[in-house]
Write a protein that holds these residues in place. Structure first.
Motif: not given
Length: 209
Positions: A38, A46, A131, A133-134, A145
């Motif tokens: 991240n 993202m 963008y 966070r995953l 993702e």
């Protein structure tokens, strides 16, 4: 071994470590690798879009909870207006120049809020491209993702995060190098795909600590 799911990734990490006593720590290794990703990755997978609405006389809107960096903030007037980023000091100066408020032209990100200037005097839509966070991997979230196409970056990242338990394991420098290579390869592939898709303009990313 299927590395594209959380359970498969955990099994692979355990196999690479060759340590039966670290099974309970492996989820933490994955989470720490995710935190590092991240911080280091900013790729199109993202990117997210969030919509908000201004309130008359109110100069802030909340950031999305998974916010990492802004790409663009658009005021959905007709025609649309792309707001310009300002430092907090510059934003206050812009507000001081328009004490009665008006149509926002600038924004700054302060804490968990997006601050606008001039302060809006009407209800208007905002569209934030950012963008995020995953999506965290877990027993209830088997993938996200980037894991299906980039399992190596998760694998080597988690192995590196096992360092406090492995101490002077001679494999650690290799795993660290493989992680760095994987991150750079993901960034390179994303740039090439963006170029091939016709995105010729320079990306401007706005990082928030």
């Amino acid at each position: 071994m299927d590395l594209t799911t959380y359970s498969g990734l955990r099994a692979a990490i355990a196999d690479y470590l060759g340590r039966s006593d670290l099974e309970n720590q492996i989820p933490a290794f994955i989470s720490l690798a995710e935190a590092r990703l991240n911080r280091e990755l900013r790729i199109r997978a993202m990117e997210k879009v969030s919509n908000a609405v201004t309130s008359a006389g109110e100069g802030t809107v909340a950031k999305p909870s998974d916010f990492l960096e802004a790409r663009t903030l658009v005021l959905e007037t007709s025609p649309q207006r792309v707001l310009e980023l300002r430092t907090p000091q510059q934003l206050e100066e812009s507000r001081a120049a328009s004490p009665g408020g008006g149509v926002p032209a600038y924004y700054a990100i302060i804490g968990d809020q997006i601050h606008l200037a001039p302060i809006p005097q009407a209800v208007t839509g905002l569209k934030l491209t950012y963008y995020g966070r995953l999506t965290p991997l877990s027993d209830n979230g088997a993938t996200n993702e980037i894991l299906p196409n980039n399992p190596d970056v998760y694998l080597y990242g988690a192995l590196v995060e096992a360092e406090p338990y492995l101490m002077n394991d001679e494999r650690l420098p290799m795993w660290g190098s493989m992680f760095d290579r994987a991150v750079q390869a993901i960034k390179g592939a994303d740039d090439r795909e963006a170029w091939n898709a016709g995105q010729l303009s320079t990306k401007v990313d706005i990082r928030v600590a």
